[in-house]
Write an enzyme that holds these catalytic residues in place. Structure first.
Site, PDB file in Angstrom:
ATOM      1  N   ASP A   1      -0.070  -7.396   1.188  1.00  0.00           N
ATOM      2  CA  ASP A   1       0.422  -6.053   1.497  1.00  0.00           C
ATOM      3  C   ASP A   1       1.946  -6.020   1.591  1.00  0.00           C
ATOM      4  O   ASP A   1       2.514  -5.383   2.482  1.00  0.00           O
ATOM      5  CB  ASP A   1      -0.200  -5.516   2.784  1.00  0.00           C
ATOM      6  CG  ASP A   1      -0.053  -3.991   2.899  1.00  0.00           C
ATOM      7  OD1 ASP A   1       0.179  -3.349   1.852  1.00  0.00           O
ATOM      8  OD2 ASP A   1      -0.149  -3.455   4.011  1.00  0.00           O
TER       9      ASP A   1
ATOM     10  N   SER B   1       4.551   2.286   8.060  1.00  0.00           N
ATOM     11  CA  SER B   1       4.219   1.167   7.183  1.00  0.00           C
ATOM     12  C   SER B   1       5.419   0.737   6.355  1.00  0.00           C
ATOM     13  O   SER B   1       6.060   1.553   5.698  1.00  0.00           O
ATOM     14  CB  SER B   1       3.066   1.553   6.245  1.00  0.00           C
ATOM     15  OG  SER B   1       1.887   1.777   6.964  1.00  0.00           O
TER      16      SER B   1
ATOM     17  N   HIS C   1       0.811  -1.218   0.000  1.00  0.00           N
ATOM     18  CA  HIS C   1       0.000   0.000   0.000  1.00  0.00           C
ATOM     19  C   HIS C   1       0.847   1.274   0.000  1.00  0.00           C
ATOM     20  O   HIS C   1       0.336   2.363  -0.262  1.00  0.00           O
ATOM     21  CB  HIS C   1      -1.002  -0.001   1.162  1.00  0.00           C
ATOM     22  CG  HIS C   1      -0.415   0.299   2.501  1.00  0.00           C
ATOM     23  ND1 HIS C   1      -0.122  -0.674   3.430  1.00  0.00           N
ATOM     24  CD2 HIS C   1      -0.068   1.464   3.092  1.00  0.00           C
ATOM     25  CE1 HIS C   1       0.368  -0.126   4.526  1.00  0.00           C
ATOM     26  NE2 HIS C   1       0.413   1.185   4.351  1.00  0.00           N
TER      27      HIS C   1
END
Length: 345
Positions: free
Chosen positions: A122, A198, A92
């Site tokens: 992901d 992230s 992402h």
């Protein structure tokens, strides 16, 4: 002129007991463990800045139906895992981007190239044209224990080289990602994660990467998730080899359905639910196999199916192009059909 401030003694408390030598030793050992890990791993942690063009309707002086491009930017983290510039991060962070720029731990900026990404786990691999880079050691997530010390490194809100600590709160969690699939055996931790974390590494006390940080529940405190490194190693290997992850596709949409008890008894079914087909692509694998709206899938390749997630777990690259047995209920009667799954585009 001296200013005097009156202090209230209403909430005054006597100082607490002085920490014992044992407590001080434990704190020193904890601090030393964390600092050693940071010294070892932080040089391999990078910031990933991305941008892409997004179409939007113009406000002024544009022909009807026209559009204009707007540059959208974002930022995340990554961890170098080979000295020649391969970087693990989240899908992402880099999915459908026009430009990737990587900021190394020493502040050097360099262009990044997307090797491949997999929205269903992901995970993504990015490469930079650099050599002799500091690379983190990838550990094993199957040996993780609840309660063990973990350290998260990344760049939340662009603050490069941020470190947070915590423990493994739980194992075996499932996390739903873009595309509707579940990532199984996700690591839950209370090491604080924020936007920008992230793609950064979750590390054990030996300085080994055991997870890739991916998400936090925004309205909760201390509930954060990381993708196990055992999963990441498999996905990274395939992305480096093929540039994508192949998955099977049936050409259906479905919903979970409770099977009547009379039907369960009649066919001695081991479960109480199945996946009812609510939409079917006639030109797809399911349409060619003769499946119709209302059929209830109860097994795939002789394995019991009780949810959409059960079916997704079965649709791996191994079944693409292979004739596979499918048991269904149609109008209350059990039937067996053969289906040949296609590769998902």
């Amino acid at each position: 002129m001296t200013r005097f401030i009156q202090l209230s003694t209403e909430n005054y408390r006597e100082p607490g007991p002085t920490p014992s030598n044992g407590d001080i030793a434990l704190l020193d050992a904890y601090s030393e463990a964390v600092t050693k890990v940071v010294d070892k791993v932080l040089p391999a942690v990078v910031r990933i800045d991305v941008s892409h063009l997004s179409s939007r309707k113009p406000r002024y002086q544009s022909p009807p139906g026209g559009s204009m491009d707007e540059r959208v930017t974002g930022s995340g983290s990554g961890v170098i895992f080979t000295p020649d510039g391969f970087i693990l991060t989240n899908s992402h962070v880099v999915h459908k981007t026009n430009a990737i720029n990587v900021v190394l731990s020493d502040g050097k900026k360099t262009k990044g190239f997307l090797i491949g990404d997999d929205p269903y786990t992901d995970l993504a691999v990015v490469r930079v044209n650099e050599h002799d880079l500091p690379a983190a050691t990838l550990g094993e997530s199957r040996s993780i224990r609840i309660g063990q010390l973990v350290i998260a490194l990344g760049n939340p809100f662009g603050f490069q080289g941020t470190v947070t600590t915590g423990v493994v709160s739980a194992l075996g969690r499932s996390l739903r990602v873009d595309g509707g699939r579940l990532i199984d055996n996700v690591i839950q931790t209370d090491a604080a994660l924020n936007p920008g974390n992230s793609g950064g590494p979750l590390v054990n006390s030996r300085g080994e990467v055991i997870g890739i940080n991916t998400a936090a529940i925004p309205w909760a405190q201390g509930i954060c998730f990381s993708i196990p490194i055992d999963t990441a190693k498999v996905i990274a290997t395939l992305l480096m080899k093929e540039g994508k992850i192949s998955r099977a596709y049936l050409g259906i949409a479905g919903q979970v359905l409770e099977i009547p008890r009379a039907v369960i008894r009649a066919y001695q079914l081991t479960g109480s639910r199945g996946v009812m087909i609510s939409h079917i692509e006639r030109s797809g694998a399911a349409g060619r196999a003769g499946l119709v709206h209302g059929d209830v899938i109860i097994t795939f390749a002789h394995k019991r199916i009780e949810s959409i997630d059960d079916l997704h777990r079965m649709l791996t690259r191994d079944v693409i192009g292979n004739a596979t047995k499918l048991e269904i209920l149609r109008m209350g009667k059990q039937m067996e059909v053969t289906i040949t799954p296609e590769e998902m585009n």
